[in-house]
Enzyme design. Structure first.
Site, short mmCIF file in Angstrom:
data_model
loop_
_atom_site.label_atom_id
_atom_site.label_comp_id
_atom_site.label_asym_id
_atom_site.label_seq_id
_atom_site.Cartn_x
_atom_site.Cartn_y
_atom_site.Cartn_z
N LYS A 39 0.81 -1.23 0.00
CA LYS A 39 0.00 0.00 0.00
C LYS A 39 0.84 1.27 0.00
O LYS A 39 0.42 2.27 -0.54
CB LYS A 39 -0.95 -0.01 1.20
CG LYS A 39 -0.24 0.12 2.53
CD LYS A 39 -1.18 -0.06 3.71
CE LYS A 39 -0.40 0.22 4.98
NZ LYS A 39 -0.91 -0.46 6.15
N ARG A 134 -6.11 1.55 17.10
CA ARG A 134 -6.70 1.63 15.78
C ARG A 134 -7.67 0.45 15.71
O ARG A 134 -8.64 0.43 16.46
CB ARG A 134 -5.64 1.62 14.68
CG ARG A 134 -6.17 2.17 13.35
CD ARG A 134 -5.12 2.22 12.25
NE ARG A 134 -4.70 0.91 11.79
CZ ARG A 134 -3.80 0.72 10.84
NH1 ARG A 134 -3.20 1.75 10.26
NH2 ARG A 134 -3.47 -0.49 10.46
#
Ligand SMILES: *Cc1c(COP(=O)(O)O)cnc(C)c1O
Length: 366
Positions: A39, A134
């Site tokens: 990514k 997260r």
């Protein structure tokens, strides 16, 4: 085909392959399997292919379209969705990915339903929240219940294991303590389901610290790494490790000089705000020799601290969307209009540079 030559991002694919090989070898000494994470480079398919060639056992991204690109480019190893799937993309996740990372029962239900209707078994890695705040199940009983549900109640899913992610929001390090906590969670699940989990996924590039320190807890057997093979910067910059066993120049940004002039260092006139509404501080250092580059924040992101000039003495003093201003007063060599200057990049600028249509990406393999 692009109508311009610069700004250009050169990518040494051979270096990326070699970095992957080195990390795979180091990890294998500890019984750890490596997933290459693409990514950061916006899933440029050749990067996936290089990680595959370098020995990564699977390829992962937070974006489904990047995984589809990898598949279309001929990547044969399993593909992993690294961000919790959106329910709205469940169909594509099951269609294109072999494994996904999960923390919500509702999403697992959607994936299960899709897998059954596509006649597939989709693998899932359940994430534990260990303080980085997260993704991940917070309460221990929740991840245990989810694991049991996948194992016994969802015919379309296979429980691949558990994982943790640190250092992304909460800035936590992958300490031995945190990894042992993950192993404890895994072993509780193993007792509940009566078999060993395939993966206890210890983390991202920064977990490589535990390999360098040789204190990685034994049962950790899987890492997901992007930053280390792509840039090899973070462990050196933030933790002081010598990462010279990896190439730190897989990426080089090249930009062309479009103006060289002597100008005052303090703006003259009525000062209010810059192009982005900020009020920067200007230091009056008198008249200085400066160069203007045909590259700006539209290319590498919002901070001039995300690119690093190769030429000694070059100092980036500011930038707007399409221009970067350099102080070159102290540079020994003669920088002229038309010259091309090189820069190292970091994770922040890599994301922008690899996804910008302003930037020419040149893939190099020697
Ligand atoms: C991005 C990401 C990684 C890879 O992190 P790097 O720092 O690039 O190695 C691993 N796991 C998850 C869940 C991620 O989102």
């Amino acid at each position: 085909m692009s109508v311009h030559s610069y700004p250009k991002l050169e990518i040494r694919l051979d270096y990326l392959r070699e970095n992957t090989e080195k990390i795979v070898k180091l990890a294998s000494e500890f019984g750890i399997e490596i997933t290459g994470v693409i990514k950061g480079a916006t899933g440029i398919p050749e990067c996936s292919l290089m990680m595959e060639e370098g020995g990564a056992a699977s390829i992962a991204s937070s974006r489904i379209e990047q995984l589809i690109d990898a598949k279309n480019a001929g990547v044969k190893i399993p593909l992993i969705m690294l961000r919790i799937p959106m329910i709205s993309e469940a169909e594509d996740i099951v269609r294109y990915c072999d494994i996904s990372v999960n923390s919500e029962i509702e999403v697992l239900k959607a994936l299960n339903k899709e897998a059954i209707s596509q006649g597939k078994i989709h693998k899932v890695l359940l994430m534990a929240e260990l303080g980085d705040l997260r993704e991940g199940f917070w309460e221990r009983y929740e991840i245990q219940e989810a694991a049991l549900m996948v194992e016994e109640g969802f015919d379309g899913l296979y429980l691949q294991g558990v994982g943790v992610n640190l250092g992304c929001y909460g800035s936590l390090d992958y300490t031995v303590d945190k990894l042992e906590e993950l192993i404890q969670i895994a072993e509780d699940i193993e007792s509940a389901i009566g078999r060993k989990l395939d993966w206890i996924s210890g983390g991202s590039s920064r977990t490589i610290e535990r390999l360098l320190e040789k204190d990685i807890p034994k049962r950790i057997n899987h890492f997901r790494v992007g930053e280390a093979p792509l840039l090899a910067r973070d462990l050196e910059t933030y933790h002081g490790y010598d990462m010279s066993f990896l190439h730190k120049d897989v990426f080089t940004l090249k930009a062309e000089v479009i103006e060289v002039k002597n100008k005052p260092s303090y703006p003259f006139g009525t000062i209010s705000v810059d192009a982005f509404g900020n009020k920067p501080h200007y230091e009056d250092r008198g008249v200085r020799k400066r160069a203007l580059l045909g590259v700006g924040k539209a290319d590498y992101g919002s901070s001039i601290e995300n690119i690093f000039p190769h030429v000694e003495g070059v100092k980036i003093i500011g930038a707007s969307s399409d221009h970067t201003i350099l102080d070159i007063e102290d540079v020994a060599e003669d920088i002229k209009v038309g010259d091309v200057l090189s820069f190292n990049i970091n994770y922040g600028s890599m994301i922008f540079l690899t996804s910008s249509r302003n930037v020419v990406v040149e893939l190099i393999k020697k």
